[in-house]
Design an enzyme around this catalytic site. Structure first.
Site, PDB file in Angstrom:
ATOM      1  N   LYS A  22      17.353 -19.327  -2.455  1.00 28.25           N
ATOM      2  CA  LYS A  22      18.605 -20.111  -2.525  1.00 28.25           C
ATOM      3  C   LYS A  22      19.737 -19.294  -1.879  1.00 28.25           C
ATOM      4  O   LYS A  22      20.492 -19.803  -1.052  1.00 28.25           O
ATOM      5  CB  LYS A  22      18.959 -20.400  -3.975  1.00 28.25           C
ATOM      6  CG  LYS A  22      20.392 -20.867  -4.209  1.00 28.25           C
ATOM      7  CD  LYS A  22      20.691 -21.161  -5.651  1.00 28.25           C
ATOM      8  CE  LYS A  22      21.119 -19.978  -6.448  1.00 28.25           C
ATOM      9  NZ  LYS A  22      22.517 -19.564  -6.329  1.00 28.25           N
ATOM     10  N   ASN A  23      19.818 -18.008  -2.224  1.00 28.93           N
ATOM     11  CA  ASN A  23      20.964 -17.203  -1.789  1.00 28.93           C
ATOM     12  C   ASN A  23      20.875 -16.715  -0.352  1.00 28.93           C
ATOM     13  O   ASN A  23      21.838 -16.149   0.156  1.00 28.93           O
ATOM     14  CB  ASN A  23      21.191 -16.034  -2.760  1.00 28.93           C
ATOM     15  CG  ASN A  23      21.721 -16.534  -4.102  1.00 28.93           C
ATOM     16  OD1 ASN A  23      22.047 -17.725  -4.242  1.00 28.93           O
ATOM     17  ND2 ASN A  23      21.778 -15.671  -5.088  1.00 28.93           N
ATOM     18  N   CYS A 118      33.690 -19.468 -12.748  1.00 23.07           N
ATOM     19  CA  CYS A 118      32.542 -20.045 -13.465  1.00 23.07           C
ATOM     20  C   CYS A 118      32.389 -19.216 -14.730  1.00 23.07           C
ATOM     21  O   CYS A 118      33.155 -18.291 -14.996  1.00 23.07           O
ATOM     22  CB  CYS A 118      31.297 -20.004 -12.598  1.00 23.07           C
ATOM     23  SG  CYS A 118      30.696 -18.341 -12.363  1.00 23.07           S
ATOM     24  N   ARG A 123      35.523 -14.997 -10.344  1.00 19.46           N
ATOM     25  CA  ARG A 123      34.946 -15.182  -9.004  1.00 19.46           C
ATOM     26  C   ARG A 123      36.037 -15.384  -7.939  1.00 19.46           C
ATOM     27  O   ARG A 123      36.055 -16.380  -7.237  1.00 19.46           O
ATOM     28  CB  ARG A 123      33.961 -16.347  -8.992  1.00 19.46           C
ATOM     29  CG  ARG A 123      32.948 -16.390 -10.104  1.00 19.46           C
ATOM     30  CD  ARG A 123      31.909 -15.282 -10.051  1.00 19.46           C
ATOM     31  NE  ARG A 123      31.032 -15.335  -8.914  1.00 19.46           N
ATOM     32  CZ  ARG A 123      29.920 -16.073  -8.860  1.00 19.46           C
ATOM     33  NH1 ARG A 123      29.614 -16.851  -9.857  1.00 19.46           N
ATOM     34  NH2 ARG A 123      29.155 -16.053  -7.779  1.00 19.46           N
ATOM     35  N   ASP A 307      21.474 -10.646 -11.051  1.00 15.45           N
ATOM     36  CA  ASP A 307      20.834 -11.956 -11.282  1.00 15.45           C
ATOM     37  C   ASP A 307      19.543 -11.827 -12.080  1.00 15.45           C
ATOM     38  O   ASP A 307      18.926 -12.834 -12.418  1.00 15.45           O
ATOM     39  CB  ASP A 307      20.540 -12.655  -9.951  1.00 15.45           C
ATOM     40  CG  ASP A 307      21.819 -13.053  -9.254  1.00 15.45           C
ATOM     41  OD1 ASP A 307      21.775 -13.371  -8.053  1.00 15.45           O
ATOM     42  OD2 ASP A 307      22.886 -13.004  -9.897  1.00 15.45           O
ATOM     43  N   ARG A 399      19.508 -25.756 -10.506  1.00 14.85           N
ATOM     44  CA  ARG A 399      20.361 -25.333  -9.396  1.00 14.85           C
ATOM     45  C   ARG A 399      19.639 -24.292  -8.545  1.00 14.85           C
ATOM     46  O   ARG A 399      19.896 -24.170  -7.358  1.00 14.85           O
ATOM     47  CB  ARG A 399      21.669 -24.727  -9.919  1.00 14.85           C
ATOM     48  CG  ARG A 399      22.604 -25.720 -10.531  1.00 14.85           C
ATOM     49  CD  ARG A 399      23.950 -25.104 -10.750  1.00 14.85           C
ATOM     50  NE  ARG A 399      24.393 -24.380  -9.559  1.00 14.85           N
ATOM     51  CZ  ARG A 399      25.482 -23.622  -9.516  1.00 14.85           C
ATOM     52  NH1 ARG A 399      26.210 -23.461 -10.585  1.00 14.85           N
ATOM     53  NH2 ARG A 399      25.836 -23.015  -8.413  1.00 14.85           N
TER      54      ARG A 399
END
Ligand code: EPZ
Length: 419
Positions: A22-23, A118, A123, A307, A399
């Site tokens: 994803k990243n 978030c 952020r 993460d 997500r």
């Protein structure tokens, strides 16, 4: 909102294939805005954040042709694209800020929503804005939007990031590709996802060179047609490695270059896991006894990734002694602790350090996800808990983890979705 029902404890055994990252996909998709010619991106993970980014590109005027399995996207941009990235899209996915660099570099204007914070932190995007400003972007903030423009092409500059930032590094590299002259970025983030981005851009004719944390980009007039296969998701792979270590598992993890999770593999070996690697496979066997590790600290790559912090905390709860985890990247990334305590965890928070008692007997409970990685940690805890657990708000999981319940079912986890 869907929930997962998990009947623990479960034994983990079998094979799992890792999806695209994803990243890595997000900055690569944002960078397609630089292209006049068609671009093909393969191995996209089928997760909600990618759908959001594709919708954002469509809203800017990109034509997107998706393969049947939705893992390959052919992206064709119009001559005059829109440059308005709306709050309605950006608020659902902070990574949308990554369209700012390409829009200002290619179209010399952009109205992009500030992403907002978030649960894991405020952020801010100050490093993004100050770097792009040095390249020639002028901007003002109004009503939550960044109103930006440049006087023609951006101009290459020397930029030294005050703090290592993945997103600010990505935005600046993308913008510098079409700037006039040389840009030297110092103190860059060097995550594998960023190297995948620069591999993609170089394939299309960008002039990018790395030396440690310094990235030098010499601007070109345009980029060529190209296709790129996105790298595997190292956080998903790390999550499955933690799962196998946690649940006395016997797992084969496929489609990933093990070298990019070397730090995680070495840590799990210290915990007691037996791990062998071969080409793009990892064979991992969980130990009968999980050894506690003192002072695990999350760090920028090549350190322990933030993460994976929540997942490692679950593992340390099941270790045979005391341990501690320090979160040094985000200011509020212990949202999972309260939920783990409801499962029986004994964790004490002192500022950004979590002191963890081991030998926890997790008892199944109703749980609430808070952010993408915290929610997968709750699933891991439920897998080794005694009894039924229900994990709510699984949209957080969707997500960033493709087909997570099917992948878990296939390796022995008794999980099912409750509508
Ligand atoms: C990327 O976020 C990832 N997201 C995050 O993954 C990951 O946790 C993070 O990097 C760290 O590795 C994507 O790649 C889409 P940063 P990013 O800029 O770029 C502060 C997930 O779960 N900062 O490296 O936002 C910031 O607040 C997500 O997949 C500023 O102060 O992270 C943080 O404390 C969560 N000003 C630190 O720097 C700025 O302008 C690192 O942030 C930018 C960042």
């Amino acid at each position: 909102m869907d929930k997962f029902l998990i009947n623990g404890p479960c034994k983990i055994k079998g094979k799992v294939s890792i999806s695209g990252s994803k990243n890595a996909s997000l900055p690569i998709l944002a960078a397609t805005l630089l292209f006049d010619k068609p671009v093909i991106i393969k191995n996209l993970p089928r997760v909600r954040d990618i759908d959001t980014m594709l919708n954002l590109l469509k809203s800017l005027g990109s034509k997107i042709i998706l393969s049947k399995d939705r893992k390959t996207a052919k992206i064709i941009n119009k001559k005059n694209m829109k440059t308005f990235a709306s709050y309605s899209l950006v608020k659902t996915m902070r990574g949308s800020i990554l369209v700012l660099g390409p829009l200002i570099s290619k179209f010399h204007k952009s109205k992009t929503s500030l992403p907002g914070g978030c649960l894991i932190g405020a952020r801010p995007v100050n490093y993004h804005l100050s770097a792009l400003k040095k390249l020639g972007m002028e901007y003002k903030i109004r009503d939550g939007y960044i109103l930006a423009k440049s006087n023609g092409r951006l101009k290459g500059k020397k930029i030294n990031f005050p703090k290592i930032s993945v997103g600010a590094t990505e935005n600046s590299i993308i913008a510098a590709c079409l700037a006039r002259g040389k840009t030297i970025l110092k103190n860059c983030a060097v995550e594998p996802e960023i190297k995948d981005l620069t591999k993609f851009l170089s394939q299309a004719g960008a002039n990018i060179k790395w030396s440690g944390r310094t990235c030098t980009i010499i601007g070109v007039n345009s980029l060529n047609q190209t296709s790129h296969t996105v790298m595997a998701d190292r956080i998903e792979a790390g999550t499955f490695c933690v799962a196998a270590t946690l649940a006395k598992g016997n797992l084969q993890i496929k489609n990933l270059d093990p070298n990019i999770i070397n730090t995680e593999i070495e840590l799990l070996k210290k915990v007691g896991a037996k791990i062998k690697t071969l080409d793009n496979k990892i064979f991992i066997k969980g130990p009968d006894k999980i050894k506690p590790i003192q002072n695990i600290k999350t760090k920028e790559f090549p350190g322990i990734p933030t993460d994976l912090q929540a997942q490692l905390m679950v593992l340390m709860c099941k270790s045979v002694g005391k341990s501690s985890i320090t979160e040094s990247i985000f200011e509020n990334r212990f949202m999972h602790v309260a939920e783990l305590q409801r499962l029986g965890a004994k964790i004490n928070i002192q500022n950004n350090k979590a002191l963890i008692e081991g030998n926890t007997k997790f008892i199944g409970a109703e749980l609430m996800s808070s952010d993408l990685r915290a929610s997968v940690a709750l699933v891991l805890a439920a897998i080794v808990a005694n009894g039924k657990s229900i994990v709510g708000r699984v949209y957080h999981l969707e997500r960033g983890y493709e087909n997570i319940e099917n992948k878990l079912q296939k390796i022995g986890v008794k999980i099912k979705r409750l509508k």
